[in-house]
Design a protein around this motif. Structure first.
Motif: not given
Length: 461
Positions: A12, A238, A245, A292, A295
């Protein structure tokens, strides 16, 4: 929670971020299609709430008649279960994501904050009017049929308990436009202030022993969680390194464990719900990090035919399912008591072996009957209301009146009288949410928003 990532290559595209939180941050363009992972998580949260409440229903019959109790009260199995099924923090995070996306789309089309909030009033209160009205009439019918007053009172209280969500979610959505703008300008300052306020409330509550102080966290905790949803909508969570994370997730879990061990917060996460404590904010941080991390897998899973069917079914009926699952459970409890009284067959004691043997059937029945009711009444939730008002004077009043109706049912209890009053208040709120004053109409006469229908591809809560 760390939210400013180090540069890295990602599937992303990472958003350009500012290192100084007082400078406005770039806003990710609102997606034009639904987010499969978000929808799947939201649908799963709704199903988890129904399942959790179903397990809390305890029905037995003794010499004095039916006894309706909380099967989870004092049960050793319940606290660990809440670590899995306490999904309200994640629900508010997802609500922040969906609300931010919907408001940004509306704003890009020239819509106003008042129109957005008025649309939320309509979305939440239309199905609420129906369920409160039906339950009020049912309680009156039970009383006239000779059902003991104490049992009718219990039913009224049980029905009202989940309605806290309706009032708090309406408050959060009403404040969303203002807080989203604050987030876009000073993201760290805004969420830091809300989180700090939640901590201060907990400290004051503990220091004074005045439990009522905790009511303030009905705003601060849930608003802070909604704010996390804004970071999710921006793509900032993200964009963090996977290692970061994981560390956030592990740190949040460790902080929760330490708070449990130190006696700061109860290890029963439902006990941290009324009033909410900062423990739920920590849960929300952990759940957001876990979401996240998972995801991409959730997005892939959401594309399977069966999962997509489940997600679509719940997404189109979210509020109907939430508002009607408790009347369904109360009806099941009443039917169980009547069965025991008429046949003489004893109902199993909560937490007994026989009770657990019957739970799969009970849970399946609760989910199926709730789905049937949702199918029958989903048209109410999808009803096309008049275009949301642009009146900056009437919309805040509509929000206050809607929240006041919920508070009435929670504080006084649901009876035929309070239900009638609450329905009247909600109807007035709905009228105000679609009414334009002459000056507002003249000012916005040339501005025609595509309306709530245009938001539905992104948001259904």
């Amino acid at each position: 929670m760390a939210i400013i990532p180090a540069p890295r290559r990602s599937a992303r595209p990472a958003l350009p971020l500012t290192a100084v939180p007082t400078i406005a941050v770039p806003v990710a363009p609102a997606p034009t299609t639904r987010d499969g992972a978000i929808d799947l998580v939201r649908a799963s949260c709704v199903a988890a709430v129904v399942a959790l409440h179903a397990l809390m229903v305890g029905v037995t019959v003794d010499a004095s008649g039916p006894v309706f109790a909380n099967a989870a009260e004092g049960a050793s199995w319940f606290a660990p279960l809440t670590w899995v099924l306490q999904v309200m923090p994640l629900f508010f995070v997802v609500g922040g994501f969906a609300g931010a996306t919907a408001f940004r789309r509306r704003r890009a089309r020239g819509g106003t904050r008042a129109e957005f909030v008025a649309g939320r009033v309509q979305r939440l209160l239309v199905p609420a009017v129906v369920v409160v009205g039906v339950v009020g009439a049912a309680l009156a019918a039970l009383a006239m049929a000779g059902v003991p007053a104490d049992l009718v009172d219990v039913a009224g209280w049980r029905f009202a308990q989940p309605l806290w969500f309706l009032g708090v979610f309406l408050l959060c959505q009403a404040l969303l436009p203002v807080l989203l703008v604050a987030h876009e300008r000073r993201p760290l300052t805004t969420i830091g202030a809300l989180a700090a306020a939640a901590v201060v409330v907990d400290l004051a509550r503990a220091a004074t022993g005045v439990e009522a102080i905790g009511i303030l966290n009905l705003a601060f905790v849930w608003l802070a969680l909604q704010q996390i949803g804004f970071f999710l909508a921006d793509g900032r969570i993200d964009a963090l390194r996977r290692r970061t994370r994981v560390l956030v997730l592990g740190g949040a879990v460790a902080a929760l464990a330490a708070s449990f061990a130190g006696g700061i917060y109860s290890h029963d996460l439902i006990a941290n719900l009324n009033p909410p404590t900062t423990a739920l904010l920590i849960v929300g941080v952990a759940q957001s990090a876990a979401f996240s991390l998972l995801r991409d897998r959730l997005d892939s899973l959401s594309r399977s035919r069966r999962i997509a069917g489940f997600t679509r079914f719940v997404t189109e009926r979210t509020m109907t399912i939430y508002l009607w699952h408790m009347p369904v459970l109360l009806a099941m409890a009443g039917a169980s008591a009547l069965f025991a009284l008429s046949t003489g067959i004893a109902l199993p004691e909560p937490s007994s072996a026989a009770w657990w043997v019957t739970r799969p059937v009970w849970l399946a029945a609760a989910l199926i009957l709730t789905a049937v009711v949702a199918c029958a009444l989903a048209g109410v939730e999808r009803r096309r209301m008049p275009r949301p008002a642009a009146s900056v004077a009437l919309v805040p009043r509509a929000v206050a009146l809607g929240i006041g109706a919920v508070v009435l049912l929670l504080v006084v209890g649901t009876t035929a009288v309070t239900a009638a009053i609450a329905v009247t208040m909600m109807l007035v709120a709905l009228r105000w949410s679609s009414e334009r004053r002459a000056a507002d109409h003249h000012q916005h006469g040339g501005e025609h928003d595509a309306g709530e229908q245009a938001d539905q591809p992104i948001d259904r809560a």
